[in-house]
Design a protein around this motif. Structure first.
Motif, mmCIF file in Angstrom:
data_model
loop_
_atom_site.group_PDB
_atom_site.id
_atom_site.type_symbol
_atom_site.label_atom_id
_atom_site.label_comp_id
_atom_site.label_asym_id
_atom_site.label_seq_id
_atom_site.Cartn_x
_atom_site.Cartn_y
_atom_site.Cartn_z
ATOM 1 N N ASP A 259 29.520 15.294 -23.620
ATOM 2 C CA ASP A 259 30.961 15.472 -23.493
ATOM 3 C C ASP A 259 31.700 14.212 -23.953
ATOM 4 O O ASP A 259 32.417 13.571 -23.178
ATOM 5 C CB ASP A 259 31.323 15.796 -22.040
ATOM 6 N N PRO A 260 31.588 13.855 -25.237
ATOM 7 C CA PRO A 260 32.192 12.607 -25.718
ATOM 8 C C PRO A 260 33.713 12.614 -25.716
ATOM 9 O O PRO A 260 34.335 11.549 -25.798
ATOM 10 C CB PRO A 260 31.652 12.478 -27.143
ATOM 11 N N GLN A 261 34.322 13.794 -25.621
ATOM 12 C CA GLN A 261 35.781 13.863 -25.633
ATOM 13 C C GLN A 261 36.394 13.582 -24.261
ATOM 14 O O GLN A 261 37.620 13.554 -24.134
ATOM 15 C CB GLN A 261 36.232 15.246 -26.125
ATOM 16 N N GLN A 262 35.552 13.368 -23.258
ATOM 17 C CA GLN A 262 36.044 13.096 -21.902
ATOM 18 C C GLN A 262 35.417 11.796 -21.373
ATOM 19 O O GLN A 262 34.553 11.829 -20.501
ATOM 20 C CB GLN A 262 35.711 14.269 -20.973
ATOM 21 N N PRO A 263 35.838 10.644 -21.900
ATOM 22 C CA PRO A 263 35.272 9.380 -21.405
ATOM 23 C C PRO A 263 35.528 9.219 -19.911
ATOM 24 O O PRO A 263 36.610 9.528 -19.417
ATOM 25 C CB PRO A 263 36.030 8.312 -22.206
ATOM 26 N N ARG A 264 34.530 8.763 -19.196
ATOM 27 C CA ARG A 264 34.709 8.515 -17.763
ATOM 28 C C ARG A 264 35.034 7.051 -17.487
ATOM 29 O O ARG A 264 35.429 6.699 -16.381
ATOM 30 C CB ARG A 264 33.467 8.930 -16.989
ATOM 31 N N ARG A 265 34.847 6.192 -18.517
ATOM 32 C CA ARG A 265 35.200 4.783 -18.348
ATOM 33 C C ARG A 265 35.582 4.200 -19.701
ATOM 34 O O ARG A 265 34.874 4.380 -20.684
ATOM 35 C CB ARG A 265 34.041 3.996 -17.734
ATOM 36 N N GLN A 266 36.706 3.493 -19.753
ATOM 37 C CA GLN A 266 37.167 2.797 -20.947
ATOM 38 C C GLN A 266 37.621 1.402 -20.544
ATOM 39 O O GLN A 266 38.441 1.255 -19.643
ATOM 40 C CB GLN A 266 38.335 3.549 -21.599
ATOM 41 N N LEU A 267 37.081 0.393 -21.206
ATOM 42 C CA LEU A 267 37.385 -0.989 -20.862
ATOM 43 C C LEU A 267 37.570 -1.830 -22.111
ATOM 44 O O LEU A 267 36.958 -1.562 -23.159
ATOM 45 C CB LEU A 267 36.246 -1.613 -20.045
ATOM 46 N N LEU A 268 38.390 -2.856 -21.999
ATOM 47 C CA LEU A 268 38.380 -3.974 -22.924
ATOM 48 C C LEU A 268 37.715 -5.138 -22.207
ATOM 49 O O LEU A 268 38.008 -5.403 -21.031
ATOM 50 C CB LEU A 268 39.793 -4.352 -23.359
ATOM 51 N N LEU A 269 36.814 -5.834 -22.905
ATOM 52 C CA LEU A 269 36.073 -6.948 -22.328
ATOM 53 C C LEU A 269 36.392 -8.206 -23.126
ATOM 54 O O LEU A 269 36.062 -8.301 -24.312
ATOM 55 C CB LEU A 269 34.566 -6.679 -22.386
ATOM 56 N N LEU A 270 37.045 -9.150 -22.505
ATOM 57 C CA LEU A 270 37.329 -10.430 -23.134
ATOM 58 C C LEU A 270 36.234 -11.413 -22.744
ATOM 59 O O LEU A 270 36.057 -11.726 -21.560
ATOM 60 C CB LEU A 270 38.697 -10.948 -22.682
ATOM 61 N N LEU A 271 35.475 -11.883 -23.731
ATOM 62 C CA LEU A 271 34.354 -12.787 -23.482
ATOM 63 C C LEU A 271 34.788 -14.232 -23.681
ATOM 64 O O LEU A 271 35.344 -14.588 -24.728
ATOM 65 C CB LEU A 271 33.184 -12.460 -24.423
ATOM 66 N N GLU A 272 34.503 -15.068 -22.683
ATOM 67 C CA GLU A 272 34.830 -16.492 -22.752
ATOM 68 C C GLU A 272 33.699 -17.296 -22.118
ATOM 69 O O GLU A 272 32.975 -16.785 -21.248
ATOM 70 C CB GLU A 272 36.137 -16.780 -22.015
ATOM 71 N N PRO A 273 33.528 -18.551 -22.521
ATOM 72 C CA PRO A 273 32.505 -19.383 -21.877
ATOM 73 C C PRO A 273 32.807 -19.547 -20.395
ATOM 74 O O PRO A 273 33.964 -19.669 -19.990
ATOM 75 C CB PRO A 273 32.621 -20.721 -22.620
ATOM 76 N N ALA A 274 31.752 -19.516 -19.595
ATOM 77 C CA ALA A 274 31.896 -19.787 -18.156
ATOM 78 C C ALA A 274 31.680 -21.279 -17.973
ATOM 79 O O ALA A 274 30.544 -21.752 -17.863
ATOM 80 C CB ALA A 274 30.901 -18.969 -17.350
ATOM 81 N N GLY A 275 32.761 -22.037 -17.958
ATOM 82 C CA GLY A 275 32.654 -23.486 -17.963
ATOM 83 C C GLY A 275 31.926 -24.058 -16.771
ATOM 84 O O GLY A 275 31.364 -25.145 -16.849
ATOM 85 N N ASP A 276 31.892 -23.327 -15.651
ATOM 86 C CA ASP A 276 31.260 -23.840 -14.436
ATOM 87 C C ASP A 276 29.796 -23.437 -14.313
ATOM 88 O O ASP A 276 29.149 -23.738 -13.316
ATOM 89 C CB ASP A 276 32.019 -23.362 -13.203
ATOM 90 N N ALA A 277 29.258 -22.758 -15.316
ATOM 91 C CA ALA A 277 27.856 -22.312 -15.261
ATOM 92 C C ALA A 277 27.230 -22.448 -16.642
ATOM 93 O O ALA A 277 27.770 -21.937 -17.624
ATOM 94 C CB ALA A 277 27.778 -20.865 -14.775
ATOM 95 N N PRO A 278 26.088 -23.146 -16.767
ATOM 96 C CA PRO A 278 25.450 -23.319 -18.076
ATOM 97 C C PRO A 278 24.882 -22.003 -18.605
ATOM 98 O O PRO A 278 24.401 -21.173 -17.840
ATOM 99 C CB PRO A 278 24.334 -24.331 -17.794
ATOM 100 N N GLN A 279 24.948 -21.835 -19.930
ATOM 101 C CA GLN A 279 24.402 -20.662 -20.622
ATOM 102 C C GLN A 279 24.963 -19.355 -20.067
ATOM 103 O O GLN A 279 24.283 -18.337 -20.052
ATOM 104 C CB GLN A 279 22.872 -20.643 -20.541
ATOM 105 N N ALA A 280 26.208 -19.386 -19.622
ATOM 106 C CA ALA A 280 26.802 -18.202 -19.013
ATOM 107 C C ALA A 280 28.105 -17.834 -19.719
ATOM 108 O O ALA A 280 28.788 -18.684 -20.282
ATOM 109 C CB ALA A 280 27.056 -18.419 -17.526
ATOM 110 N N VAL A 281 28.421 -16.545 -19.664
ATOM 111 C CA VAL A 281 29.634 -16.005 -20.271
ATOM 112 C C VAL A 281 30.384 -15.218 -19.196
ATOM 113 O O VAL A 281 29.774 -14.475 -18.422
ATOM 114 C CB VAL A 281 29.299 -15.082 -21.465
ATOM 115 N N ARG A 282 31.694 -15.378 -19.174
ATOM 116 C CA ARG A 282 32.530 -14.602 -18.258
ATOM 117 C C ARG A 282 33.209 -13.488 -19.039
ATOM 118 O O ARG A 282 33.847 -13.740 -20.061
ATOM 119 C CB ARG A 282 33.567 -15.485 -17.576
ATOM 120 N N ALA A 283 33.040 -12.261 -18.586
ATOM 121 C CA ALA A 283 33.677 -11.103 -19.205
ATOM 122 C C ALA A 283 34.847 -10.672 -18.325
ATOM 123 O O ALA A 283 34.643 -10.212 -17.194
ATOM 124 C CB ALA A 283 32.685 -9.963 -19.375
ATOM 125 N N HIS A 284 36.066 -10.835 -18.842
ATOM 126 C CA HIS A 284 37.264 -10.385 -18.138
ATOM 127 C C HIS A 284 37.500 -8.919 -18.486
ATOM 128 O O HIS A 284 37.545 -8.545 -19.666
ATOM 129 C CB HIS A 284 38.474 -11.220 -18.542
#
Length: 322
Positions: A83-108
């Motif tokens: 049923d591709p015409q009825q999405p149950r979830r739609q998001l925009l994900l902004l990826l930025e470095p997680a400055g307080d954690a090494p090798q980590a990314v924060r997805a807003h």
């Protein structure tokens, strides 16, 4: 003259931070087909499918160009496979470095004020150009913190701040995710805010039926001196016990691959055992192997310079009934 090296150092550090962001953006993008199962639910309603039954879910993730939001933005759309015409979830994900954690990314995370208007956004460039700040809504408290381990990223929401707004009661979401080249595992738990009691748990996996194989967390330690007394934590890989594999790099620059076999026993059938293999990528034979009984749900590989300890991330269903 003294300021120039400092500026270069800052620029180099910034580039290193975004290396993880670019790696996650490449790895996450694509189409994932998952078998999803309700492990437990106290909710009742015709819209829910029965516990232990499964649905096929498709997740589409693609980079989109939205300069006013950020340099690394992904569009995620999730729907029941037929049923591709009825999405149950739609998001925009902004990826930025997680400055307080090494090798980590924060997805807003951002949802849409009118989701239907932005359906299949990744295929509709003119529509992307029309998107404004008023069309999206920040998912407050639902940021994902994803940490790189070898060739995988894993992590999820933090704390009790991601509220389950549609439930009509005070509940919060705990969402955990593992992303690899051939691995996509997620767990969505709904808990009551007052006491943390679990209300619902759903898992999805793209490689095997959730009730037939287990996901293992494999903690890797490395010794720079080759002395087992000098072992130091290196990274953690998540492997499913049906041929799951992942790569990692030691601090001296060597690349290795771990593979975990169990129910997909590669040499014979009906063997109730786990097999863990350590090898160099492309090598014809493994450097080391380890064996364990399946019902122990743990396996360990020990060398003087390397130690791998794997344990099931979820107990066998038989244990839950005892």
């Amino acid at each position: 003259m003294l300021a120039l090296p400092a500026a270069l150092l800052i620029a180099t550090a910034g580039a290193a931070d975004f290396t993880e962001v670019a790696a996650l953006e490449r790895l996450w993008s694509g189409v994932r087909d998952s078998s999803e199962q309700v492990v437990m639910s106290l909710d009742r309603g015709a819209e829910l499918w029965p516990q232990q039954s499964e649905r096929r879910v498709r997740t589409v993730v693609a980079p989109v160009s939205i300069a006013w939001l950020g340099a690394h933005v992904l569009y995620l759309e999730e729907f029941i496979e037929d049923d591709p015409q009825q999405p149950r979830r739609q998001l925009l994900l902004l990826l930025e470095p997680a400055g307080d954690a090494p090798q980590a990314v924060r997805a807003h995370l951002f949802t849409f004020a009118s989701p239907g208007r932005w359906k299949h956004l990744n295929y509709r460039a003119p529509l992307i150009a029309a998107l404004t700040r008023g069309d999206i809504v920040p998912a407050a408290g639902c940021d994902l913190l994803l940490t790189r381990g070898g060739d995988q990223f894993s992590g999820g929401t933090l704390g009790h701040h991601c509220l389950d707004a549609g439930s009509g009661s005070a509940r919060y979401l705990d969402y955990q995710l593992v992303i690899g080249a051939d691995l996509y595992w997620y767990r969505r738990r709904v808990l009551r805010q007052s006491d943390g009691e679990l209300q619902q748990e759903v898992i999805g996996f793209n490689r095997f039926e959730p009730n037939e194989a287990q996901l293992y967390a494999c903690r890797i330690a490395w010794s720079p001196s080759g002395n087992p007394r000098d072992l130091r934590p290196l990274t953690t890989l998540e492997l499913y016990e049906a041929g799951g594999h992942g790569r990692f790099v030691t601090p001296d620059g060597r690349t290795f691959e771990l593979t975990l076999h169990g129910r997909d026993w590669p040499f014979a059938v009906d063997r109730d055992a786990l097999l863990l293999l350590l090898q160099s990528p492309g090598a014809a034979s493994p450097l080391a192997t380890a064996w364990a009984q399946m019902d122990e749900q743990q396996i360990r590989l020990e060398l003087d310079w390397l130690q791998v300890r794997c344990g099931s991330m979820a107990p066998d269903s038989a244990e839950l009934t005892q």
